[in-house]
Write an enzyme that holds these catalytic residues in place. Structure first.
Site, short mmCIF file in Angstrom:
data_model
loop_
_atom_site.label_atom_id
_atom_site.label_comp_id
_atom_site.label_asym_id
_atom_site.label_seq_id
_atom_site.Cartn_x
_atom_site.Cartn_y
_atom_site.Cartn_z
N ASN A 48 3.02 -45.30 1.03
CA ASN A 48 1.76 -45.92 2.02
C ASN A 48 0.64 -45.04 1.81
O ASN A 48 0.61 -43.96 1.40
CB ASN A 48 2.70 -45.65 3.23
CG ASN A 48 3.53 -47.06 3.60
OD1 ASN A 48 3.02 -48.23 3.75
ND2 ASN A 48 4.56 -46.79 3.53
N CYS A 49 -0.48 -45.67 2.51
CA CYS A 49 -1.49 -45.08 2.53
C CYS A 49 -1.62 -43.80 3.13
O CYS A 49 -1.02 -43.55 4.17
CB CYS A 49 -2.57 -46.08 3.42
SG CYS A 49 -4.00 -45.27 3.67
N PRO A 50 -2.26 -42.77 2.65
CA PRO A 50 -3.27 -42.70 1.62
C PRO A 50 -2.70 -42.52 0.17
O PRO A 50 -3.49 -42.47 -0.80
CB PRO A 50 -4.19 -41.40 1.86
CG PRO A 50 -3.21 -40.49 2.53
CD PRO A 50 -2.08 -41.54 3.08
#
Lengths: 159, 79
Positions: free
Chosen positions: B16-18
């Site tokens: 997931n982000c980042p």
């Protein structure tokens, strides 16, 4: 893309596990976008770069009605012993579920990407934290140094 | 585009982000100009995030496709 790099200046003032993520996520992403990034860690935010503390940051359930709970739970019960470790454990398991890096791992990503990190000198003085307690590569300075960096920034954030 | 056209393949599925943006940039940095990077990601924000990063860093997004909840990016390293 231009000649001069874009710049982002962040103040990280919180030392809870949940609030340690936003400045580091933005910093690592901005660095990946070729943005020059500086984070100024002040007050409780210094815990994020404190080697002795940054792997055991906690989440406080008290006064945090947004904290998810498996059962309906009056917020005031957050004062009970064991509630902070329980909330922290829950947050850690949620973080693990989405494969997020730990705070020390994310810090390392930022440092590798060249993010400038500055710990606030009065906070260090006040809390008795030495430069040796800080993660390698973290500089120490005061508000003047941060402002000198932030005055030329395209984005300035206070977290 | 076809997978065989990629010089490097990066698997960011499940991240997931980042991390997809961070890992994609790291991979671009380790490549030669003109080479093609294929990135696979499942983060729902990855399409917007990786597109923005590639554009901001002066590289070229050749193609993005979405199939079975997996985004596949073909990125050409320019600089």
């Amino acid at each position: 893309m231009g000649e001069k790099k874009k710049r982002m200046a962040i103040i990280a003032s919180k030392g809870t596990l949940d609030m340690a993520y936003p400045p580091l996520i933005l910093a690592s992403t901005a660095a990946a976008m070729d943005v020059e990034v500086g984070i100024f860690f002040t007050l409780y935010g210094v815990d994020i770069v404190n080697k002795k503390k940054n792997h055991s940051l906690k989440v406080a359930p008290i006064a945090n009605p947004a904290m998810p709970s498996p059962i309906p739970f009056p917020n005031i019960l957050g004062v009970l012993p064991g509630m902070t470790p329980m909330a922290t454990m829950m947050m850690k398991s949620m973080i693990k579920k989405i494969n997020w890096p730990t705070i020390p791992e994310l810090l390392n990503t930022c440092i590798e990407a060249g993010v400038r990190m500055i710990a606030c000198t009065p906070t260090l003085e006040m809390t008795g934290v030495n430069k040796d307690d800080l993660v390698g590569g973290v500089e120490v300075a005061g508000a003047g140094d941060f402002l000198d960096f932030a005055l030329d920034a395209d984005i300035s954030l206070f977290v | 585009m076809d997978r065989s056209q990629a010089n490097t393949i990066l698997d960011c599925k499940g991240l997931n982000c980042p991390m997809p943006v961070v890992k994609t940039k790291k991979a671009i940095d380790s490549m030669q100009s003109g080479q093609i990077l294929l990135v696979e990601a499942t983060d729902k924000g990855a399409k917007a995030d990786i597109t923005a990063m590639v554009k901001r860093t002066g590289n070229e997004l050749l193609e993005v496709e979405e199939k079975d909840n997996v985004f596949t990016f073909f990125i050409k390293k320019i600089k």
